[in-house]
Write an enzyme that holds these catalytic residues in place. Structure first.
Site, PDB file in Angstrom:
ATOM      1  N   LYS A  20      25.437  18.743  28.481  1.00 26.82           N
ATOM      2  CA  LYS A  20      24.906  19.576  27.387  1.00 26.82           C
ATOM      3  C   LYS A  20      23.886  18.789  26.569  1.00 26.82           C
ATOM      4  O   LYS A  20      22.843  19.310  26.171  1.00 26.82           O
ATOM      5  CB  LYS A  20      26.060  20.090  26.505  1.00 26.82           C
TER       6      LYS A  20
ATOM      7  N   GLN B   9      34.399  21.292  22.592  1.00 28.03           N
ATOM      8  CA  GLN B   9      34.703  21.247  24.028  1.00 28.03           C
ATOM      9  C   GLN B   9      36.201  21.457  24.258  1.00 28.03           C
ATOM     10  O   GLN B   9      37.036  20.779  23.676  1.00 28.03           O
ATOM     11  CB  GLN B   9      34.256  19.891  24.607  1.00 28.03           C
TER      12      GLN B   9
ATOM     13  N   ASP C 226      29.027  29.183  21.695  1.00 26.86           N
ATOM     14  CA  ASP C 226      29.846  29.417  22.891  1.00 26.86           C
ATOM     15  C   ASP C 226      30.251  30.886  22.984  1.00 26.86           C
ATOM     16  O   ASP C 226      30.725  31.338  24.024  1.00 26.86           O
ATOM     17  CB  ASP C 226      31.131  28.560  22.832  1.00 26.86           C
TER      18      ASP C 226
END
Ligand code: NAP
Length: 287
Positions: free
Chosen positions: A52, A96, A119
């Site tokens: 990322k 995460q 997200d």
């Protein structure tokens, strides 16, 4: 059979994003800024976060890594999320997953400001997506829809079967595929589905997101179907330096000759998932 090249498509989208960043800078704005919160040292999570950050660098975004050891308390993590929510120099951030067992992932997700939830996991974003309002959509479903669009694949009136109903892939994808802009007729299959072979063989568009390597065999696929393979399972291999390779949920060798379009693993859905996070961050910065 035509291969759907997710890697090349993602590369083209990255070039478009980089151009957009240049325009932002030329207009005197700062570049989009994404932060990743990483708890502990899980190998998979370390790799995903590194990707990322690398993706951000490639398109000219700023990125930050916020690290915690795996003994961080839920309260400490919530406090940090509060600060990220109010950081005016930050457009979006991700936490995460998975998190250690003593931390409630749901509580953490719900603490993220929906306007920075790139997200797309916050219930506000999920709810908006369900009723077709502008929202951040989770990266994998968003990437799959973009692939179908860019390859000009007809979805209207098509019978779409999705195997898997997780909150990050199957379920949101089923909502997107049934929306008026896409117009597919959607079936969501799962571990309790009866006659799965027959259900899959009825699909014009078959999307496998179950996490069982090579589960979808050629007798489960209709001639001329579009097959999207979301699965990525690490299996041991003597043929690679790392000692493992990624396997999809589709038995590619036997299925590919029957398809009109198919995604490979790797190089299909994975790169599109990565680029979708960049698109969401760009949207957060522009909004
Ligand atoms: P998950 O949370 O484990 O969900 C798997 C789903 O598949 C569940 O709904 C489960 O049914 C269903 N399922 C499992 N075995 C089945 C079977 N034998 N028959 C029918 N349905 C079955 O997995 P996920 O997070 O959605 O991920 C799925 C796969 O996609 C994994 O390989 C993951 O690594 C991969 N993935 C790839 C990307 C990417 O960017 N390429 C992104 C995300 C995930 P129940 O609900 O009944 O248990």
């Amino acid at each position: 059979m035509q291969l759907i090249d997710g890697k090349a498509t993602a590369k083209a989208i990255k070039a478009e994003i980089a151009e957009e960043v240049k325009n932002m800078l030329a207009a005197g704005k700062r570049p989009p800024h994404l932060a990743a919160v990483l708890v502990g040292h899980d190998g998979g999570s370390e790799t995903y976060v590194a990707y990322k950050i690398k993706d951000c660098e490639e398109v000219g975004f700023r990125s930050s890594l916020v690290r915690f050891e795996d003994n961080v308390t839920e309260t400490e993590l919530l406090e940090r999320i509060d600060r990220l929510n109010s950081d005016k120099e930050l457009d979006g951030f991700i936490v995460q997953l998975p998190l250690p067992d003593h931390i409630s992932a749901q509580k953490i997700i719900e603490a993220i400001d929906p306007a920075k939830d790139v997200d797309g996991f916050h219930p506000v974003n999920v709810g908006k997506m369900v009723i077709g309002l502008p929202s951040f959509t989770s990266a994998t479903p968003m990437g799959i829809v973009e692939l179908l669009k860019r390859y000009g694949i007809e979805t209207s009136g098509k019978n779409c079967v999705i195997v898997g109903r997780s909150n990050i892939v199957g379920r949101p994808l089923s909502i997107l595929m049934s929306q008026k802009s896409i117009n597919a007729t959607v079936t969501v299959a799962h571990s309790r589905t009866k006659e799965l072979k027959r259900v899959c063989a009825d699909a014009d568009i078959l999307i496998a997101a179950l996490g069982a390597p090579e589960f979808i065999k050629s007798d489960m696929v209709k001639d001329g179907a579009v097959v999207i393979d979301v699965g990525t399972t690490r299996v041991k291999s003597n043929e690679t330096k790392s000692g493992f390779r990624l396997k999809g949920d589709v038995d590619y060798g036997s299925v590919a000759p029957k398809c009109s379009f198919i995604t490979p693993v790797p190089g299909g859905v994975g790169p599109m998932t990565r680029v979708s996070l960049l698109l969401n961050t760009l949207k957060a910065a522009s909004g």
